[in-house]
Design an enzyme around this catalytic site. Structure first.
Site, short mmCIF file in Angstrom:
data_model
loop_
_atom_site.label_atom_id
_atom_site.label_comp_id
_atom_site.label_asym_id
_atom_site.label_seq_id
_atom_site.Cartn_x
_atom_site.Cartn_y
_atom_site.Cartn_z
N HIS A 86 0.85 -1.20 0.00
CA HIS A 86 0.00 0.00 0.00
C HIS A 86 0.89 1.25 0.00
O HIS A 86 1.95 1.26 0.62
CB HIS A 86 -0.92 -0.01 1.23
CG HIS A 86 -1.98 1.03 1.13
ND1 HIS A 86 -1.75 2.36 1.44
CD2 HIS A 86 -3.27 0.97 0.72
CE1 HIS A 86 -2.86 3.05 1.24
NE2 HIS A 86 -3.79 2.23 0.80
N SER A 188 -10.32 7.77 -3.06
CA SER A 188 -11.54 8.58 -2.88
C SER A 188 -12.77 7.99 -3.59
O SER A 188 -13.58 8.73 -4.15
CB SER A 188 -11.29 10.03 -3.32
OG SER A 188 -10.26 10.61 -2.53
P1 13P Z 1 -9.58 6.60 0.32
O1 13P Z 1 -10.74 5.84 -0.26
O2 13P Z 1 -9.83 7.07 1.73
O3 13P Z 1 -9.09 7.66 -0.60
O4 13P Z 1 -8.36 5.55 0.48
C1 13P Z 1 -8.02 4.75 -0.60
C2 13P Z 1 -7.07 3.72 -0.14
O5 13P Z 1 -5.93 4.00 0.20
C3 13P Z 1 -7.55 2.34 -0.04
O6 13P Z 1 -6.49 1.46 0.17
#
Ligand code: 13P
Length: 231
Positions: A86, A188
């Site tokens: 990640h 997002s």
């Molecule tokens: P958001 O949906 O909060 O932007 O995060 C995305 C993410 O990093 C999922 O692993």
């Protein structure tokens, strides 16, 4: 193929909140749904029958690796897979393409599913390096029937900025030309934008951060996925 929606809870929801979420959440028929709680809440999240992935996994079976968890330990708990690489691990904890590859390889070998994350930073996109970055990040991964890639442009994570459906489609098509694997979009994703993103031909699902913490918004995204899986 069913559309896959994975909720990455990041460092949110301890055991009590995980139980509360799982009691209130029912995965809609037709979508594949996974939640990725912090290690401390894995067992509680599994108690309601949901498919549960960890957020990271080490390549060694055991050893002097403080703070790490092995694939065998996750399997013993009943966890089905793990996220690896990640961007928050890469940015804040020194994760590299090489460590991501080692984690993915060992987890797959052990029998876990893997969601391997790739994606460019804002500066890399501005310098027109998106394709090079994705090529480099994907090059260390080998195809496997339990491997899924998540394209998460770093500038779209937790910022409210979403890649346009066209940007996502372009990146997903590139990734798929390099590696035979389903590709999830992350950054997002919300109930309001899920349909346009998930409707792109090479978007096979979503990795959802913030919106996966709330039962109603996560349910709405999963319902969109279920509808699109049927169509
Ligand atoms: P958001 O949906 O909060 O932007 O995060 C995305 C993410 O990093 C999922 O692993």
């Amino acid at each position: 193929m069913s559309v896959l929606i994975a909720g990455n809870w990041k460092m949110y929801k301890g055991p009590a909140e995980a139980i509360e979420f799982c009691r209130a959440f029912a995965a809609p028929a037709g979508a594949d749904v996974v939640v990725c709680p912090p290690y401390a809440s894995l067992r509680e999240a599994m108690s309601s029958g949901l498919t549960v992935y960890a957020q990271n996994v080490h390549w060694a079976e055991e050893g002097a690796f403080t703070g790490e968890v092995s694939a065998g330990m996750l399997l013993e708990l009943g966890v089905a897979g793990s996220i690896v690489g990640h961007s928050e691990r890469r940015q804040h904890f020194g994760e590299t393409d090489e460590t991501t590859a080692r984690r993915a390889e060992r987890a797959l070998e052990a029998g876990l599913g893997v969601i391997a994350c790739v994606g460019e930073t804002e500066a890399e996109r501005e310098r027109d390096e998106t394709e090079d970055v994705l090529r480099r990040q994907v090059s260390v991964l080998s195809p496997h029937d339990r491997l899924v890639v998540a394209y998460e442009p770093v500038w779209a994570i937790g910022t409210g900025k979403t890649a346009t459906p066209q940007m996502a489609q372009e990146a997903h098509a590139l990734i798929k030309s390099l590696l035979a694997a389903p590709v999830l979009y992350g950054g997002s994703v919300k109930p309001e934008n899920a349909e346009e993103l998930l409707s792109q031909p090479d978007v096979d699902g979503a990795l959802v951060g913030g919106a996966s913490l709330d039962v109603d918004s996560f349910t709405a995204i999963c319902e969109t996925a279920a509808r699109l899986s049927r169509s």
